[in-house]
Motif scaffolding. Structure first.
Motif, PDB file in Angstrom:
ATOM      1  N   TYR A   1      87.686  76.858 111.380  1.00 29.30           N
ATOM      2  CA  TYR A   1      86.369  76.453 111.879  1.00 29.30           C
ATOM      3  C   TYR A   1      85.418  77.619 111.626  1.00 29.30           C
ATOM      4  O   TYR A   1      85.509  78.659 112.290  1.00 29.30           O
ATOM      5  CB  TYR A   1      86.473  76.117 113.369  1.00 29.30           C
ATOM      6  CG  TYR A   1      85.279  75.373 113.948  1.00 29.30           C
ATOM      7  CD1 TYR A   1      84.766  74.243 113.326  1.00 29.30           C
ATOM      8  CD2 TYR A   1      84.694  75.785 115.138  1.00 29.30           C
ATOM      9  CE1 TYR A   1      83.701  73.546 113.871  1.00 29.30           C
ATOM     10  CE2 TYR A   1      83.623  75.089 115.698  1.00 29.30           C
ATOM     11  CZ  TYR A   1      83.133  73.971 115.047  1.00 29.30           C
ATOM     12  OH  TYR A   1      82.065  73.277 115.587  1.00 29.30           O
ATOM     13  N   LEU A   2      84.539  77.469 110.648  1.00 29.25           N
ATOM     14  CA  LEU A   2      83.710  78.568 110.166  1.00 29.25           C
ATOM     15  C   LEU A   2      82.245  78.363 110.498  1.00 29.25           C
ATOM     16  O   LEU A   2      81.787  77.250 110.723  1.00 29.25           O
ATOM     17  CB  LEU A   2      83.841  78.705 108.641  1.00 29.25           C
ATOM     18  CG  LEU A   2      85.238  78.834 108.052  1.00 29.25           C
ATOM     19  CD1 LEU A   2      85.145  78.926 106.543  1.00 29.25           C
ATOM     20  CD2 LEU A   2      85.944  80.029 108.623  1.00 29.25           C
ATOM     21  N   GLY A   3      81.512  79.455 110.446  1.00 29.86           N
ATOM     22  CA  GLY A   3      80.066  79.398 110.638  1.00 29.86           C
ATOM     23  C   GLY A   3      79.517  80.789 110.836  1.00 29.86           C
ATOM     24  O   GLY A   3      80.230  81.687 111.300  1.00 29.86           O
ATOM     25  N   PRO A   4      78.261  81.010 110.489  1.00 32.19           N
ATOM     26  CA  PRO A   4      77.644  82.324 110.712  1.00 32.19           C
ATOM     27  C   PRO A   4      77.457  82.576 112.206  1.00 32.19           C
ATOM     28  O   PRO A   4      77.643  81.680 113.031  1.00 32.19           O
ATOM     29  CB  PRO A   4      76.299  82.219 109.982  1.00 32.19           C
ATOM     30  CG  PRO A   4      75.998  80.748 109.979  1.00 32.19           C
ATOM     31  CD  PRO A   4      77.318  80.050 109.891  1.00 32.19           C
ATOM     32  N   ASN A   5      77.089  83.808 112.550  1.00 29.18           N
ATOM     33  CA  ASN A   5      76.817  84.122 113.953  1.00 29.18           C
ATOM     34  C   ASN A   5      75.729  83.207 114.500  1.00 29.18           C
ATOM     35  O   ASN A   5      74.704  82.985 113.862  1.00 29.18           O
ATOM     36  CB  ASN A   5      76.373  85.585 114.094  1.00 29.18           C
ATOM     37  CG  ASN A   5      77.518  86.545 113.857  1.00 29.18           C
ATOM     38  OD1 ASN A   5      78.668  86.259 114.174  1.00 29.18           O
ATOM     39  ND2 ASN A   5      77.218  87.701 113.288  1.00 29.18           N
ATOM     40  N   GLY A   6      75.972  82.671 115.699  1.00 27.10           N
ATOM     41  CA  GLY A   6      74.982  81.794 116.322  1.00 27.10           C
ATOM     42  C   GLY A   6      75.018  80.367 115.834  1.00 27.10           C
ATOM     43  O   GLY A   6      74.170  79.550 116.206  1.00 27.10           O
TER      44      GLY A   6
ATOM     45  N   VAL B   1      89.197  72.873 106.325  1.00 24.19           N
ATOM     46  CA  VAL B   1      88.111  73.741 106.775  1.00 24.19           C
ATOM     47  C   VAL B   1      86.967  72.898 107.310  1.00 24.19           C
ATOM     48  O   VAL B   1      86.593  71.890 106.702  1.00 24.19           O
ATOM     49  CB  VAL B   1      87.591  74.625 105.618  1.00 24.19           C
ATOM     50  CG1 VAL B   1      86.395  75.443 106.074  1.00 24.19           C
ATOM     51  CG2 VAL B   1      88.678  75.544 105.110  1.00 24.19           C
ATOM     52  N   MET B   2      86.426  73.297 108.456  1.00 20.50           N
ATOM     53  CA  MET B   2      85.184  72.716 108.967  1.00 20.50           C
ATOM     54  C   MET B   2      84.158  73.843 109.048  1.00 20.50           C
ATOM     55  O   MET B   2      84.486  74.948 109.492  1.00 20.50           O
ATOM     56  CB  MET B   2      85.394  72.093 110.354  1.00 20.50           C
ATOM     57  CG  MET B   2      86.330  70.911 110.355  1.00 20.50           C
ATOM     58  SD  MET B   2      86.391  70.065 111.969  1.00 20.50           S
ATOM     59  CE  MET B   2      87.167  71.313 112.995  1.00 20.50           C
ATOM     60  N   ILE B   3      82.943  73.562 108.610  1.00 25.65           N
ATOM     61  CA  ILE B   3      81.885  74.567 108.620  1.00 25.65           C
ATOM     62  C   ILE B   3      80.717  74.058 109.446  1.00 25.65           C
ATOM     63  O   ILE B   3      80.202  72.961 109.210  1.00 25.65           O
ATOM     64  CB  ILE B   3      81.422  74.900 107.185  1.00 25.65           C
ATOM     65  CG1 ILE B   3      82.601  75.470 106.386  1.00 25.65           C
ATOM     66  CG2 ILE B   3      80.264  75.895 107.208  1.00 25.65           C
ATOM     67  CD1 ILE B   3      82.286  75.779 104.943  1.00 25.65           C
ATOM     68  N   ILE B   4      80.314  74.860 110.432  1.00 30.20           N
ATOM     69  CA  ILE B   4      79.194  74.509 111.294  1.00 30.20           C
ATOM     70  C   ILE B   4      78.052  75.488 111.043  1.00 30.20           C
ATOM     71  O   ILE B   4      78.275  76.682 110.832  1.00 30.20           O
ATOM     72  CB  ILE B   4      79.619  74.521 112.787  1.00 30.20           C
ATOM     73  CG1 ILE B   4      78.498  73.974 113.671  1.00 30.20           C
ATOM     74  CG2 ILE B   4      80.065  75.901 113.234  1.00 30.20           C
ATOM     75  CD1 ILE B   4      78.907  73.780 115.127  1.00 30.20           C
TER      76      ILE B   4
END
Length: 319
Positions: free
Chosen positions: A45-50, A217-220
């Motif tokens: 489960y990926l994503g940049p800060n915030g 992979v999931m990207i938020i």
């Protein structure tokens, strides 16, 4: 194992609007996110800060209540059945420990056994198994405050797995670890998933963890789910191109060819980005016509490049 349907989570932020007055703004940390995770999956489960990763994890574990939508984990409502759910899941937050700082690791694990009401015989067997798999033996009797970061993380993993949970939720489990400690943790998680069938949800900024461990992979980003699928389809969806590394006989100015982007120049070596539609053989032939080439290598773009490009695309759409 996990069912998330149209989930949103909003927070009220107060900002100064003068010397005395405050303005109130509602911020959507998670916005209409839906996904399912089946038993036995290993999902990144990926994503940049915030982006909303940690907020999602806190809703899955019952720490936060969704503002909208529904969440079911192991068939339970996390916010309403948090104690029951805690007996069926394990959670590791990489920047926070569940161990007692001044106690030896063994004593911390014994206290955790009582918190989860694990039978003494089952605890001994499980602790022996985890001690072998995580190589805890040399520091079981060392106070937690004296452990290295890598040793403490292995202790936290043991603490999260003592009660043999169906689901393991990991939030940045390899943050700050050295190469050897990362390898130990990664190998253990891979075995846990493949041999015991434990469902694992992993959030991380270390894309090496994702490439080595996750099949899905999931990207938020900006609180919304931007991608859900396997890594190979992600590469095909986001064309980060291919990287051609060329070493010339002597240093030369950056190469100028149609559709070829010079990413880096270091002495006689240049890193050239090619779109997937480009004919690599034609590019190599053009280079050989102009310069003496000593070495050449063609590889797919790193997963970091692919994810960074997806973040930029989503950010542009959001604006």
């Amino acid at each position: 194992m996990i069912e998330v349907a149209g989930v949103g989570k909003s927070f009220t932020v107060r900002r100064r609007a003068g010397r005395i007055r405050r303005s109130r703004t509602t911020v959507a940390a998670v916005d209409d996110v839906s996904f399912e995770v089946a038993a036995g999956e290993f999902v990144g489960y990926l994503g940049p800060n915030g982006a909303g990763k940690s907020t999602t994890i806190k809703m899955l574990t019952g720490i936060l209540t969704p503002s909208s939508g529904s969440v079911r984990v192991c068939g339970l409502d996390p916010s309403r059945q948090r104690t029951t759910l805690a007996r069926r899941i394990g959670v590791v937050f990489g920047q926070r420990t569940t161990l007692w700082w001044d106690l030896p690791l063994r004593d911390s694990l014994t206290l955790i056994r009582h918190l989860y009401r694990v039978d003494a015989a089952a605890h001994r067997a499980r602790l022996a198994e985890l001690t072998g798999l995580l190589e805890l033996g040399p520091f079981l009797d060392t106070p937690v405050r004296q452990l290295s970061l890598g040793q403490r993380m292995r202790g936290d993993l043991a603490a999260a797995l003592l009660h043999d949970p169906e689901l393991l939720v990991l939030d940045e489990p390899t943050i700050g670890l050295d190469v050897v400690s990362k390898a130990t943790v990664r190998e253990f998680l891979a075995r846990l998933n493949s041999e015991r069938g434990t469902t694992i949800l992993l959030t991380t900024h270390d894309l090496g963890d994702i490439e080595r461990l996750c099949r899905r992979v999931m990207i938020i980003d900006h609180g919304r789910l931007a991608y859900d699928g396997d890594l190979s389809r992600l590469r095909a969806t986001v064309d980060a191109g291919r990287m051609l590394v060329v070493e010339f006989a002597r240093p030369c100015p950056p190469i100028s060819l149609p559709d070829v982007i010079v990413e880096r120049v270091q002495g006689p070596r240049q890193w050239l980005r090619l779109p997937r539609t480009a004919n690599a053989a034609a590019v190599v032939a053009a280079l050989a016509d102009r310069h003496e080439v000593r070495d050449i290598a063609l590889r797919d773009a790193d997963i970091e490049d692919v994810v960074a490009r997806l973040y930029r695309q989503v950010g542009t759409l959001a604006k």
